[in-house]
Scaffold this active site. Sequence first.
Site, mmCIF file in Angstrom:
data_model
loop_
_atom_site.group_PDB
_atom_site.id
_atom_site.type_symbol
_atom_site.label_atom_id
_atom_site.label_comp_id
_atom_site.label_asym_id
_atom_site.label_seq_id
_atom_site.Cartn_x
_atom_site.Cartn_y
_atom_site.Cartn_z
ATOM 1 C CB SER A 178 35.820 38.578 33.962
ATOM 2 O OG SER A 178 36.855 38.572 34.747
HETATM 3 N N1 SAH Z 1 37.464 42.129 38.826
HETATM 4 C C1 SAH Z 1 37.806 43.150 37.811
HETATM 5 C C2 SAH Z 1 38.795 42.495 36.988
HETATM 6 C C3 SAH Z 1 39.930 43.344 36.745
HETATM 7 S S1 SAH Z 1 41.229 42.441 35.768
HETATM 8 C C4 SAH Z 1 36.684 43.963 37.297
HETATM 9 O O1 SAH Z 1 35.594 43.865 37.542
HETATM 10 O O2 SAH Z 1 36.805 45.056 36.439
HETATM 11 C C5 SAH Z 1 42.419 41.936 36.812
HETATM 12 C C6 SAH Z 1 42.818 43.136 37.582
HETATM 13 O O3 SAH Z 1 43.887 42.349 38.602
HETATM 14 C C7 SAH Z 1 43.617 43.999 36.832
HETATM 15 O O4 SAH Z 1 43.116 45.331 37.312
HETATM 16 C C8 SAH Z 1 45.041 43.836 37.618
HETATM 17 O O5 SAH Z 1 45.978 45.188 37.636
HETATM 18 C C9 SAH Z 1 44.884 43.380 39.005
HETATM 19 N N2 SAH Z 1 45.967 42.587 39.511
HETATM 20 C C10 SAH Z 1 46.896 41.783 38.850
HETATM 21 N N3 SAH Z 1 47.827 41.374 39.725
HETATM 22 C C11 SAH Z 1 47.601 41.878 41.072
HETATM 23 C C12 SAH Z 1 47.931 41.899 42.230
HETATM 24 N N4 SAH Z 1 49.045 41.476 42.514
HETATM 25 N N5 SAH Z 1 47.328 42.745 43.275
HETATM 26 C C13 SAH Z 1 46.101 43.246 42.992
HETATM 27 N N6 SAH Z 1 45.767 43.276 41.685
HETATM 28 C C14 SAH Z 1 46.284 42.846 40.743
#
Ligand code: SAH
Length: 279
Positions: free
Chosen positions: A126
């Site tokens: 993000s």
């Molecule tokens: N906080 C992260 C942002 C990652 S984007 C950073 O700093 O990089 C959001 C993430 O949520 C993705 O990697 C995706 O795979 C994950 N995601 C989506 N659904 C999920 C679930 N049910 N459990 C765990 N992770 C999930």
Amino acid sequence: MKPRPSFPAKLPPAGDRSAATLSPKPVQASPRPPAGQVAHNAQPSAVPGPGRLAAVSAMPMSSGLGLDSSAVRARMVAKLAEQGVQDPWVLQAMGQVERHRFVESALVGQAYEDTSLPIGLGQTISKPNVVARMIELLRQDAPGKLGRVLEIGTGCGYQAAVLSCVASEVYSIERLRGLHEKAKKNLLPFRLPNVHLMLGDGMLGFPKGAPYAGIISAAGGEDVPSVWLEQLAEGARLVAPTVTSSGQQALVVIRKTASGFDRQVLEAVHFVPLKSGIA
Ligand code: SAH
């Protein structure tokens, strides 16, 4: 309305103040414990490291950003403050964590711009403004460090590192093995003993760590899973992108009270989808 503090904002109490930069630690001669890891059974694994955050010191960098990226990070923090982020804990954490360590080398030059960036497997980190805004919402009214928090969607591990500066323990769960491994690799050199990475389905929350002083989701679903609400401590907040009645995704903040839940729908956002299962 609270007046917006002039920048630089007031820092947290001196005892809680960490070093200026959250950067990888020098390799030590003494052997490190093996990286704890729990995958399938979603047990927490600490990113190993003996030191407290306060002992972290800036290291020379070979990132393409020059020898010291703190100036460019300070500019990013000044911009966040201009955009309305007020929580000194959040501003300090955003100034500490080296975001460029979490992105591909080709994107290092954009690491401190207010933009989301790809992190592989179709997912994104993000933009800094959104990370800061969400953590500020999570921490609302917290007088000092938050207690134990749960992050859904570890991604590259950047937000987990920021959370590690403002909360006593961070449990972060990721459903994609490739990103779980990437986050472990990214976070290892920082040696943050209070960050625990799990491979698992975050839609189930992580009951073993409950109740949480905060839950933050980096992926947006049709609704907030009820187990997340169950795993919140009374008085704690959940911050998650969620599809609202208008069919658009918006930031939703839910506070657990003695008698139920207070729900606020805030600005529109664009997050990757919350999906179930591990892949
Ligand atoms: N906080 C992260 C942002 C990652 S984007 C950073 O700093 O990089 C959001 C993430 O949520 C993705 O990697 C995706 O795979 C994950 N995601 C989506 N659904 C999920 C679930 N049910 N459990 C765990 N992770 C999930």
